[in-house]
Design a protein around this motif. Structure first.
Motif, short mmCIF file in Angstrom:
data_model
loop_
_atom_site.label_atom_id
_atom_site.label_comp_id
_atom_site.label_asym_id
_atom_site.label_seq_id
_atom_site.Cartn_x
_atom_site.Cartn_y
_atom_site.Cartn_z
N THR A 63 -26.19 33.85 -0.39
CA THR A 63 -24.82 34.19 -0.51
C THR A 63 -24.51 33.75 -1.92
N ARG A 64 -24.87 32.83 -2.58
CA ARG A 64 -24.81 32.42 -4.05
C ARG A 64 -25.53 33.56 -4.95
N TYR A 65 -26.74 34.03 -4.45
CA TYR A 65 -27.42 35.05 -5.31
C TYR A 65 -26.65 36.28 -5.11
N TRP A 66 -25.96 36.76 -4.29
CA TRP A 66 -25.38 38.03 -3.95
C TRP A 66 -24.09 38.00 -4.74
N HIS A 67 -23.36 36.64 -4.97
CA HIS A 67 -22.34 36.77 -5.85
C HIS A 67 -22.58 36.59 -7.13
N TRP A 68 -23.71 36.17 -7.58
CA TRP A 68 -24.20 36.19 -8.96
C TRP A 68 -24.68 37.73 -9.40
N ILE A 69 -25.20 38.37 -8.46
CA ILE A 69 -25.81 39.84 -8.80
C ILE A 69 -24.38 40.56 -9.02
N ALA A 70 -23.47 40.35 -7.99
CA ALA A 70 -22.11 41.18 -7.82
C ALA A 70 -21.40 40.96 -9.28
N GLY A 71 -21.47 39.49 -9.90
CA GLY A 71 -20.63 39.31 -11.08
C GLY A 71 -21.51 39.83 -12.18
N LEU A 73 -23.47 42.82 -12.27
CA LEU A 73 -22.99 44.22 -12.21
C LEU A 73 -21.80 44.58 -12.76
N THR A 74 -20.80 43.62 -12.32
CA THR A 74 -19.43 43.82 -12.72
C THR A 74 -19.13 43.32 -14.11
N GLY A 75 -20.08 42.45 -14.93
CA GLY A 75 -19.74 41.94 -16.00
C GLY A 75 -18.87 40.94 -15.92
N ASN A 76 -18.95 40.19 -14.97
CA ASN A 76 -18.41 38.79 -14.67
C ASN A 76 -19.34 37.80 -14.79
N LEU A 77 -19.77 37.10 -15.72
CA LEU A 77 -20.87 36.07 -15.59
C LEU A 77 -20.56 34.88 -15.32
N GLY A 78 -19.19 34.74 -15.06
CA GLY A 78 -18.43 33.39 -14.72
C GLY A 78 -18.30 32.56 -16.21
#
Length: 135
Positions: A63-71, A73-78
């Motif tokens: 789940t953390r991996y998919w959230h990280w990849i989604a971020g 791809l959208t430019g939201n690196l946290g």
């Protein structure tokens, strides 16, 4: 030509995915707790658990991996935990110095490569040519 480009792009995407999975897994395998490291050794277990929940460290790894990849791809690196600012701002700040250095290095490399190439061509099949081509 389009098949060649397709193969190259597919290889690039597969390499990026593979590298991201390997980096994520290595960070997952490493011992330690990120929340504990951020809070320090004297932090209470309740505070560490609350920070782990806030950071999403209590979620499964996939789940953390998919959230990280989604971020990604959208430019939201946290946000950076060390600098308390968005990671994308930190990257752009560093690119202001890195890009000119990279361009200068590439320009210098092209000039040196052209000089070496012309010298090697002028001394074809002689000792200087063999040495330059080996270098």
């Amino acid at each position: 030509m389009s098949l060649f480009l397709f193969k190259r792009i597919a290889t690039l995407i597969a390499t990026l995915i593979g590298a991201s999975v390997i980096v994520f897994l290595v960070l997952e395998i490493l011992p330690g707790n990120a929340a504990q490291m951020l809070m320090g050794p004297d932090a209470s277990p309740d505070a560490v658990a609350a920070l782990a929940t806030k950071l999403g460290l209590d979620q499964p790894a996939w789940t953390r991996y998919w959230h990280w990849i989604a971020g990604l791809l959208t430019g939201n690196l946290g946000d950076s935990y060390a600098y308390s600012s968005p990671v994308i701002d930190l990257i752009l700040e560093r690119l202001a110095l890195t890009v000119p250095l990279a361009v200068l290095a590439m320009a210098l490399t092209v000039v040196i490569a052209l000089l070496v190439g012309v010298t090697a061509a002028a001394r074809h099949n002689k000792l200087g040519d063999v040495g330059l081509m080996g270098m």
